[in-house]
Design a protein around this motif. Structure first.
Motif, PDB file in Angstrom:
ATOM      1  N   LEU A 181      14.343 -41.674 -13.163  1.00 56.49           N
ATOM      2  CA  LEU A 181      15.131 -41.325 -11.977  1.00 56.49           C
ATOM      3  C   LEU A 181      16.053 -42.466 -11.558  1.00 56.49           C
ATOM      4  CD1 LEU A 181      12.383 -39.465  -9.906  1.00 56.49           C
ATOM      5  CD2 LEU A 181      14.364 -38.447 -11.041  1.00 56.49           C
ATOM      6  N   VAL A 182      15.548 -43.696 -11.635  1.00 59.18           N
ATOM      7  CA  VAL A 182      16.368 -44.856 -11.260  1.00 59.18           C
ATOM      8  C   VAL A 182      17.557 -44.997 -12.214  1.00 59.18           C
ATOM      9  CG1 VAL A 182      16.401 -47.375 -11.120  1.00 59.18           C
ATOM     10  CG2 VAL A 182      14.492 -46.112 -10.143  1.00 59.18           C
ATOM     11  N   LEU A 183      17.298 -44.884 -13.518  1.00 61.42           N
ATOM     12  CA  LEU A 183      18.379 -44.986 -14.501  1.00 61.42           C
ATOM     13  C   LEU A 183      19.409 -43.874 -14.315  1.00 61.42           C
ATOM     14  CD1 LEU A 183      16.396 -45.936 -17.744  1.00 61.42           C
ATOM     15  CD2 LEU A 183      17.881 -47.417 -16.382  1.00 61.42           C
ATOM     16  N   LYS A 184      18.932 -42.664 -14.021  1.00 62.74           N
ATOM     17  CA  LYS A 184      19.852 -41.551 -13.790  1.00 62.74           C
ATOM     18  C   LYS A 184      20.720 -41.806 -12.563  1.00 62.74           C
ATOM     19  CE  LYS A 184      18.510 -37.251 -14.201  1.00 62.74           C
ATOM     20  NZ  LYS A 184      19.462 -36.749 -15.215  1.00 62.74           N
TER      21      LYS A 184
ATOM     22  N   ILE B 147      23.559 -44.290 -13.490  1.00 59.69           N
ATOM     23  CA  ILE B 147      24.638 -43.729 -14.305  1.00 59.69           C
ATOM     24  C   ILE B 147      25.426 -42.678 -13.536  1.00 59.69           C
ATOM     25  CG2 ILE B 147      23.437 -41.796 -15.431  1.00 59.69           C
ATOM     26  CD1 ILE B 147      25.697 -44.376 -17.192  1.00 59.69           C
ATOM     27  N   ILE B 148      24.760 -41.911 -12.669  1.00 58.50           N
ATOM     28  CA  ILE B 148      25.471 -40.926 -11.846  1.00 58.50           C
ATOM     29  C   ILE B 148      26.455 -41.631 -10.914  1.00 58.50           C
ATOM     30  CG2 ILE B 148      25.171 -39.302  -9.923  1.00 58.50           C
ATOM     31  CD1 ILE B 148      22.603 -38.366 -11.313  1.00 58.50           C
ATOM     32  N   SER B 149      26.019 -42.738 -10.326  1.00 54.92           N
ATOM     33  CA  SER B 149      26.891 -43.494  -9.420  1.00 54.92           C
ATOM     34  C   SER B 149      28.112 -44.029 -10.163  1.00 54.92           C
ATOM     35  CB  SER B 149      26.113 -44.662  -8.796  1.00 54.92           C
ATOM     36  OG  SER B 149      25.005 -44.189  -8.065  1.00 54.92           O
TER      37      SER B 149
ATOM     38  N   ALA C 267      30.408 -41.122 -11.074  1.00 55.33           N
ATOM     39  CA  ALA C 267      31.072 -40.639  -9.858  1.00 55.33           C
ATOM     40  C   ALA C 267      32.261 -41.546  -9.513  1.00 55.33           C
ATOM     41  CB  ALA C 267      30.081 -40.602  -8.707  1.00 55.33           C
ATOM     42  N   TYR C 268      32.068 -42.840  -9.685  1.00 52.13           N
ATOM     43  CA  TYR C 268      33.151 -43.804  -9.447  1.00 52.13           C
ATOM     44  C   TYR C 268      34.330 -43.538 -10.395  1.00 52.13           C
ATOM     45  CZ  TYR C 268      35.643 -48.245  -9.912  1.00 52.13           C
ATOM     46  OH  TYR C 268      36.624 -49.210 -10.000  1.00 52.13           O
ATOM     47  N   LEU C 269      34.022 -43.300 -11.683  1.00 54.87           N
ATOM     48  CA  LEU C 269      35.080 -43.013 -12.653  1.00 54.87           C
ATOM     49  C   LEU C 269      35.791 -41.707 -12.328  1.00 54.87           C
ATOM     50  CD1 LEU C 269      33.385 -43.984 -16.060  1.00 54.87           C
ATOM     51  CD2 LEU C 269      35.004 -45.334 -14.711  1.00 54.87           C
ATOM     52  N   LEU C 270      35.014 -40.692 -11.923  1.00 52.22           N
ATOM     53  CA  LEU C 270      35.607 -39.392 -11.614  1.00 52.22           C
ATOM     54  C   LEU C 270      36.537 -39.464 -10.407  1.00 52.22           C
ATOM     55  CD1 LEU C 270      32.690 -36.865 -12.232  1.00 52.22           C
ATOM     56  CD2 LEU C 270      34.934 -36.868 -13.328  1.00 52.22           C
TER      57      LEU C 270
ATOM     58  N   ALA D 125      30.057 -40.134 -28.826  1.00 54.30           N
ATOM     59  CA  ALA D 125      30.046 -40.736 -27.488  1.00 54.30           C
ATOM     60  C   ALA D 125      30.013 -39.656 -26.407  1.00 54.30           C
ATOM     61  CB  ALA D 125      31.277 -41.626 -27.303  1.00 54.30           C
ATOM     62  N   SER D 126      30.812 -38.604 -26.556  1.00 54.30           N
ATOM     63  CA  SER D 126      30.861 -37.524 -25.559  1.00 54.30           C
ATOM     64  C   SER D 126      29.532 -36.798 -25.471  1.00 54.30           C
ATOM     65  CB  SER D 126      31.970 -36.518 -25.927  1.00 54.30           C
ATOM     66  OG  SER D 126      33.226 -37.127 -25.930  1.00 54.30           O
ATOM     67  N   VAL D 127      28.929 -36.498 -26.620  1.00 48.91           N
ATOM     68  CA  VAL D 127      27.652 -35.777 -26.635  1.00 48.91           C
ATOM     69  C   VAL D 127      26.547 -36.631 -26.031  1.00 48.91           C
ATOM     70  CG1 VAL D 127      25.864 -34.810 -28.121  1.00 48.91           C
ATOM     71  CG2 VAL D 127      28.260 -34.292 -28.564  1.00 48.91           C
ATOM     72  N   HIS D 128      26.501 -37.912 -26.377  1.00 47.44           N
ATOM     73  CA  HIS D 128      25.448 -38.776 -25.836  1.00 47.44           C
ATOM     74  C   HIS D 128      25.629 -39.003 -24.333  1.00 47.44           C
ATOM     75  CE1 HIS D 128      24.454 -39.617 -30.041  1.00 47.44           C
ATOM     76  NE2 HIS D 128      23.295 -40.040 -29.579  1.00 47.44           N
ATOM     77  N   THR D 129      26.868 -39.034 -23.879  1.00 47.67           N
ATOM     78  CA  THR D 129      27.099 -39.152 -22.439  1.00 47.67           C
ATOM     79  C   THR D 129      26.532 -37.943 -21.698  1.00 47.67           C
ATOM     80  OG1 THR D 129      29.120 -40.431 -22.811  1.00 47.67           O
ATOM     81  CG2 THR D 129      28.860 -39.416 -20.648  1.00 47.67           C
ATOM     82  N   SER D 130      26.798 -36.742 -22.211  1.00 53.01           N
ATOM     83  CA  SER D 130      26.264 -35.540 -21.562  1.00 53.01           C
ATOM     84  C   SER D 130      24.747 -35.463 -21.687  1.00 53.01           C
ATOM     85  CB  SER D 130      26.903 -34.286 -22.176  1.00 53.01           C
ATOM     86  OG  SER D 130      26.535 -34.125 -23.523  1.00 53.01           O
ATOM     87  N   GLU D 131      24.200 -35.991 -22.799  1.00 51.35           N
ATOM     88  CA  GLU D 131      22.757 -35.911 -23.028  1.00 51.35           C
ATOM     89  C   GLU D 131      21.956 -36.757 -22.043  1.00 51.35           C
ATOM     90  OE1 GLU D 131      21.288 -34.942 -27.431  1.00 51.35           O
ATOM     91  OE2 GLU D 131      22.506 -36.754 -27.338  1.00 51.35           O
ATOM     92  N   ILE D 132      22.582 -37.760 -21.441  1.00 47.74           N
ATOM     93  CA  ILE D 132      21.864 -38.535 -20.427  1.00 47.74           C
ATOM     94  C   ILE D 132      21.326 -37.607 -19.347  1.00 47.74           C
ATOM     95  CG2 ILE D 132      22.168 -40.181 -18.527  1.00 47.74           C
ATOM     96  CD1 ILE D 132      23.964 -41.790 -20.270  1.00 47.74           C
TER      97      ILE D 132
END
Length: 274
Positions: A2-5, A8-10, A13-16, A72-79
């Motif tokens: 949960l902490v790692l998620k 990465i979500i934060s 979100a910054y990039l988006l 890279a795209s698939v592994h990013t979504s897999e997180i």
């Protein structure tokens, strides 16, 4: 997890926010296509312990995206998808804790090394035909074990740490393969299908997380529509796949896993050769 998620979500979100501010983030039918792809791929992956990375990467490369960016795209979504899938497998008690700790560390090391090499030095397509041929043979053996009803014993797995190291490395080099290589080998050694699938899926979160850190550092984050589509579809499907894995008959699991390995690996081999 949960902490790692949360971290990465934060960051994403910054990039988006930057993408939205610059007006470079647009949505069209591509988002919904890959949302559907992510949903069905994750249902299969969560239930059978494999095929999300292989199927999604194959599709991306058919769209003309280079192997390194596709991985890279698939592994990013897999997180996101593996995090939800892993927590779901924990809830349904599909985990072998001892096996989990044996595979998660070396699997992560292998994935980080593979991500580094494919980002800068190595063409992952070179090794794909050989891995696909091996997996086809392994898929046939798994079907044989299911038909012969030799899955009753939950045996101790041998050389799990080495298997995870190889699986993690080939997963990032080839854009997928952690599930097919690790899950199928665990099943071939007589591991209980439910625990093999749940444990491998849960460990996959850490493999994809740290591999993505390397990808983001070297390649950045691209193809946002595709990534967000895969994340959305996969996140919706993850609990469904974990529930199916906790309920389905063992012999049926062996047969479906073996068949899926043969079909996906056969298609990859065909594309690599022809």
């Amino acid at each position: 997890m949960l902490v790692l998620k949360l971290i990465i979500i934060s960051y994403f979100a910054y990039l988006l926010v930057g993408e939205v501010t610059n007006g470079t983030l647009n949505f069209d039918s591509t988002f919904f296509i890959f949302m559907g792809v992510g949903f069905f791929a994750q249902v299969i992956d969560g239930a059978l312990g494999m095929a999300y990375g292989v199927s999604c990467t194959t599709l991306l490369m058919n769209f003309g995206i280079p192997a390194s960016l596709a991985s890279a795209s698939v592994h990013t979504s897999e997180i996101f998808t593996t995090g939800i899938s892993g927590l779901s497998h924990i809830k349904f008690k599909n985990i072998d804790k001892g096996l989990f700790f044996k595979i998660v560390i070396t699997g992560t090391l292998g994935a980080v090394l593979g991500a580094y090499l494919i980002s800068d030095y190595f063409d992952g397509n070179i090794i794909k035909p050989y891995i696909s041929a091996y997996l086809i043979l392994l898929g046939c053996y798994i079907i044989y074990k299911g038909v012969a009803n030799k899955s009753a014993q939950n045996k101790t797995v041998k050389k799990a740490t080495l298997l995870a190291l190889i699986g993690g490395f080939l997963d990032t080099i080839g854009g997928g393969g952690w599930g097919p290589i690790v899950t199928s080998n665990l099943l071939s050694q007589g591991k209980d299908p439910r625990e093999a699938i749940g444990t491998v899926n849960t460990a996959e979160f850490f493999i994809t997380y740290f591999a993505t850190v390397i990808f983001v550092f070297f390649l950045g984050v691209k193809h946002w529509q595709i990534i967000l589509g895969l994340i959305t579809g996969g996140a919706l499907a993850a609990p469904i796949g974990a529930y199916i894995a906790s309920r389905i008959n063992k012999r049926a699991l062996f047969f479906m896993v073996g068949t899926l390995i043969i079909l996906t690996s056969g298609y990859t081999l065909y594309k690599s050769v022809f």
